[in-house]
Design a protein around this motif. Structure first.
Motif, mmCIF file in Angstrom:
data_model
loop_
_atom_site.group_PDB
_atom_site.id
_atom_site.type_symbol
_atom_site.label_atom_id
_atom_site.label_comp_id
_atom_site.label_asym_id
_atom_site.label_seq_id
_atom_site.Cartn_x
_atom_site.Cartn_y
_atom_site.Cartn_z
ATOM 1 N N ILE A 262 0.875 -1.179 0.000
ATOM 2 C CA ILE A 262 0.000 0.000 0.000
ATOM 3 C C ILE A 262 0.906 1.221 0.000
ATOM 4 C CG2 ILE A 262 -1.714 1.317 1.330
ATOM 5 C CD1 ILE A 262 -2.532 -1.401 2.632
ATOM 6 N N PHE A 263 0.613 2.201 -0.848
ATOM 7 C CA PHE A 263 1.429 3.416 -0.860
ATOM 8 C C PHE A 263 0.527 4.636 -0.946
ATOM 9 C CE2 PHE A 263 3.955 6.767 -2.975
ATOM 10 C CZ PHE A 263 4.960 6.901 -2.016
ATOM 11 N N VAL A 264 0.727 5.553 -0.006
ATOM 12 C CA VAL A 264 -0.052 6.790 0.047
ATOM 13 C C VAL A 264 0.874 7.968 -0.220
ATOM 14 C CG1 VAL A 264 -1.504 8.263 1.503
ATOM 15 C CG2 VAL A 264 -1.662 5.775 1.710
ATOM 16 N N GLY A 265 0.480 8.822 -1.139
ATOM 17 C CA GLY A 265 1.280 10.009 -1.436
ATOM 18 C C GLY A 265 0.408 11.246 -1.522
ATOM 19 N N ARG A 335 4.553 -5.203 -6.056
ATOM 20 C CA ARG A 335 3.538 -5.944 -5.285
ATOM 21 C C ARG A 335 2.525 -5.004 -4.622
ATOM 22 N NH1 ARG A 335 6.530 -8.419 0.123
ATOM 23 N NH2 ARG A 335 7.598 -6.519 0.792
ATOM 24 N N CYS A 336 2.503 -3.745 -5.086
ATOM 25 C CA CYS A 336 1.597 -2.754 -4.489
ATOM 26 C C CYS A 336 0.197 -2.885 -5.101
ATOM 27 C CB CYS A 336 2.140 -1.338 -4.741
ATOM 28 S SG CYS A 336 1.356 -0.089 -3.721
ATOM 29 N N ARG A 337 -0.814 -2.990 -4.248
ATOM 30 C CA ARG A 337 -2.181 -3.140 -4.747
ATOM 31 C C ARG A 337 -3.026 -1.878 -4.573
ATOM 32 N NH1 ARG A 337 -2.798 -5.224 0.483
ATOM 33 N NH2 ARG A 337 -4.796 -4.675 1.446
ATOM 34 N N LEU A 338 -2.502 -0.911 -3.786
ATOM 35 C CA LEU A 338 -3.233 0.337 -3.560
ATOM 36 C C LEU A 338 -2.307 1.530 -3.711
ATOM 37 C CD1 LEU A 338 -5.517 -0.209 -0.432
ATOM 38 C CD2 LEU A 338 -6.265 0.323 -2.738
ATOM 39 N N PHE A 339 -2.664 2.425 -4.622
ATOM 40 C CA PHE A 339 -1.911 3.667 -4.828
ATOM 41 C C PHE A 339 -2.872 4.806 -4.520
ATOM 42 C CE2 PHE A 339 -0.610 0.427 -7.862
ATOM 43 C CZ PHE A 339 0.763 0.356 -7.662
ATOM 44 N N ILE A 340 -2.597 5.536 -3.459
ATOM 45 C CA ILE A 340 -3.571 6.531 -2.986
ATOM 46 C C ILE A 340 -2.975 7.930 -3.003
ATOM 47 C CG2 ILE A 340 -4.855 7.293 -0.924
ATOM 48 C CD1 ILE A 340 -5.171 4.265 -0.254
ATOM 49 N N PRO A 360 -2.851 2.634 -11.020
ATOM 50 C CA PRO A 360 -4.123 3.346 -10.846
ATOM 51 C C PRO A 360 -4.212 4.108 -9.518
ATOM 52 C CG PRO A 360 -4.440 1.021 -10.405
ATOM 53 C CD PRO A 360 -3.006 1.185 -10.821
ATOM 54 N N ILE A 361 -3.829 5.378 -9.553
ATOM 55 C CA ILE A 361 -3.937 6.206 -8.351
ATOM 56 C C ILE A 361 -5.413 6.503 -8.103
ATOM 57 C CG2 ILE A 361 -3.423 8.435 -7.302
ATOM 58 C CD1 ILE A 361 -0.875 8.543 -8.946
ATOM 59 N N THR A 362 -5.879 6.193 -6.910
ATOM 60 C CA THR A 362 -7.244 6.555 -6.526
ATOM 61 C C THR A 362 -7.164 7.548 -5.364
ATOM 62 O OG1 THR A 362 -7.411 4.651 -5.031
ATOM 63 C CG2 THR A 362 -8.208 4.357 -7.288
ATOM 64 N N GLU A 363 -8.230 8.310 -5.201
ATOM 65 C CA GLU A 363 -8.188 9.404 -4.236
ATOM 66 C C GLU A 363 -8.972 9.116 -2.955
ATOM 67 O OE1 GLU A 363 -8.264 13.522 -6.006
ATOM 68 O OE2 GLU A 363 -8.942 12.386 -7.753
ATOM 69 N N VAL A 364 -8.443 9.625 -1.870
ATOM 70 C CA VAL A 364 -9.134 9.607 -0.578
ATOM 71 C C VAL A 364 -9.329 11.062 -0.174
ATOM 72 C CG1 VAL A 364 -8.903 9.082 1.879
ATOM 73 C CG2 VAL A 364 -8.239 7.379 0.183
ATOM 74 N N TYR A 365 -10.566 11.422 0.148
ATOM 75 C CA TYR A 365 -10.838 12.783 0.602
ATOM 76 C C TYR A 365 -11.172 12.758 2.087
ATOM 77 C CZ TYR A 365 -13.499 16.926 1.790
ATOM 78 O OH TYR A 365 -13.952 18.048 2.443
#
Length: 591
Positions: A262-265, A335-340, A360-365
């Motif tokens: 999981i990676f958050v940027g 092996r990253c399944r979440l790009f946020i 596929p970067i997806t957004e969290v608000y």
């Protein structure tokens, strides 16, 4: 059922005690701390803090970069019935004083001599401060205690005394203060309860199917709620491993070593990765460029198809083999399944760039006042829409007020602002709705899109309401522009301040027939400016006449946290930017 942070950790320790909780570099090699060791360190540090005079309900100020000591200090404060309050490492002594004094800190934990100097400068103005703890090194000052001295200090307080503090706490008690980064005025202390943290993190972990096998990298400021939920509290619930990046400069190397799941940027991090990839791609031979361009078309088509649950385009598998898998491996994302992306709006250009490479970067608000996430967008069919922040967190409410403001309600909403009832009433209404200050829309699928900050809406001299972030997103899609700040409040027309990406100036200048090699040289070169004007004109062609940028100016250097133009989460401090570049702005409005 409601639970406390301590109860949650106890369950995880019982289940995963011998598994790695934390990983960090010492002398160039990765070392690990197990869940059992982590828990013991927290309890020992909590007892040491009590021995140093930490009272129930008072605060522990923490000033340092991401490291095991930061986590342990934060958790120890909670265990001892106090409230940790993180301070951004870039804060001045005056800002440190405000937060420590306001939170009534008994203990300050600082990373090194540089941060210690800030507290030595202000401690005479902090009546509640009883001791300073130094994470690294030692100091002759009798009120400064080395980290290695804490186990000895802990012997003065029994385990049962600590247990009394732990058992006296309830899930609805405030356990953490998050100080807003303050784009205007002094920061406010956001009171987050045990239930806010454990429930919110639990909801997100259920959504993403988080487990003890997940690997997370901690590198964003820990004073921010997003990083705390992602790298500190989330792993406590799932038993995952958190790795500490050595620094932002070494993040790329660390990602390849860690290979996170999981990676958050924040947008600026994604933009920096994009810029480096574009610069590297420009050096490729013609055939490799053609293959990459072909693959990226397939990737972008797949990204848009995926969000509707459609099939992959023809020959996608070949594109994946030739390009996408290699890109992921080079970035450490194999092996990253979440790009946020979170904390601020991200441009469509950056989103489409990564989607075209099957990242596929997806957004969290969200915001501090709702314990981080209000919406979570996931890379699964019908769970995301490119450029939208996704659906609400399960079991919460999301609504749009008559004036377009985004409202939230649920167990993730904070207890209020510490010692600021007036601000609490302004932000939370009598029906429990949290007023975000953001303007947005919700589509028929329940997906949220943020269109602007309510207070940042530009009202022109002609009375037109213009959202600056929309325009800035379009302008930042121009490859050489790294940052854009739109100006026009109470003005006759719109203007903009630009900063240029230093890695792209030479290439763009060559395309313009210019010899400019730096932003300063480019700002004085007529050929470069004419070339850039053509690209601004293209953006203007997509805008309403009143929104179009009539004039612009190139700033000599990028906006930064150190320059005080950005908050630590990379949001624009418009008031400061407008003041700092007042002359440049006025020059654009001279007849």
């Amino acid at each position: 059922m409601k639970t406390t942070v301590m109860e949650t950790m106890k369950k995880t320790v019982a289940k995963y005690g011998d598994k790695p909780a934390l990983k960090f570099k010492v002398g160039g090699a990765w070392k690990e701390t197990t869940w059992n060791e982590y828990h013991n360190q927290i309890r020992t540090t909590a007892r040491a803090f009590m021995a140093l005079g930490l009272e129930k309900g008072k605060a522990v100020s923490i000033l340092g970069n991401n490291c095991p000591q930061w986590f342990v200090s934060n958790m120890a404060g909670i265990f001892a019935g106090a409230v940790p309050g993180g301070i951004y490492t870039t804060n001045s002594p005056e800002q440190c004083q405000y937060i420590s004094e306001h939170s009534e800190a008994n203990i300050a934990v600082v990373e090194n001599a540089e941060q210690l100097a800030k507290f030595k400068q202000i401690r005479q103005n902090l009546p509640d401060l009883k001791a300073i703890v130094l994470m690294n090194g030692s100091d002759p000052d009798p009120n400064v205690h080395a980290w290695n001295d804490l186990p000895k200090l802990a012997e003065k307080v029994s385990e049962s005394e600590l247990d009394k503090r732990i058992n006296a706490q309830n899930p609805d008690d405030c356990c953490t203060l998050i100080y807003t980064s303050g784009t205007t005025g002094n920061p406010k202390g956001v009171m987050i309860s045990h239930d806010n943290i454990t429930w919110t993190a639990g909801q997100v972990i259920d959504l993403i199917n988080g487990s003890h096998e997940d690997q997370i990298v901690s590198y964003l400021p820990l004073s921010h709620i997003a990083e705390q939920v992602v790298s500190m509290h989330g792993p406590v619930i799932m038993g995952a491993t958190c790795w500490f990046a050595e620094s932002l400069d070494l993040l790329g190397d660390n990602l390849r070593e860690v290979r996170p799941t999981i990676f958050v940027g924040v947008p600026r991090v994604w933009e920096k990765i994009q810029a480096k990839m574009v610069a590297a791609g420009a050096q490729n031979p013609p055939l490799k460029k053609k293959i990459a361009a072909w693959a990226r078309k397939k990737g972008l088509a797949a990204g848009y198809g995926d969000q509707e649950g459609g099939p992959k385009p023809f020959m996608y598998g070949l594109a994946k083999k030739l390009v996408f898998s290699k890109v992921r491996e080079k970035l450490g994302f194999d092996r990253c399944r979440l790009f946020i992306s979170t904390a601020a709006p991200i441009s469509m250009d950056t989103l489409e760039f990564f989607h075209s490479l099957a990242v596929p970067i997806t957004e969290v608000y969200g915001m501090s006042e709702c314990t981080g996430p209000a919406t979570v967008s996931l890379p699964h069919p019908f769970k995301y829409r490119i450029g939208w922040a996704g659906p609400k967190v399960p079991s919460t409410e999301l609504s749009i007020a008559d004036d377009g403001e985004v409202l939230m309600r649920g167990r993730h909403v904070f207890k209020g602002y510490f010692k600021n009832e007036a601000a609490t009433k302004e932000t939370m209404d009598k029906d429990g709705w949290l007023h975000s200050g953001d303007v947005g829309i919700i589509d028929e699928k329940g997906f949220l899109k943020i269109t602007d900050r309510k207070k940042e809406l530009i009202i022109t001299a002609g009375g037109e309401n213009i959202p600056p972030q929309v325009l800035e997103g379009k302008l930042k899609a121009i490859p050489v522009i790294s940052q854009a700040v739109v100006v026009g409040d109470r003005r006759k027309f719109m203007t903009a301040l630009f900063t240029l990406d230093p890695e792209k100036v030479k290439t763009e200048a060559a395309a313009a027939g210019s010899s400019a090699a730096t932003a300063t040289e480019a700002s004085k070169c007529d050929k470069f400016k004419a070339h850039l004007q053509k690209q601004v004109d293209q953006v203007n062609s997509t805008l309403a006449r009143v929104q179009s940028i009539k004039k612009w100016v190139i700033l000599p250097q990028e906006l930064s946290i150190e320059g005080e133009e950005l908050t630590p989460t990379m949001k624009l401090k418009r008031r400061i930017i407008y003041s700092k570049y007042a002359q440049e702005i006025e020059n654009m409005y001279k007849e």
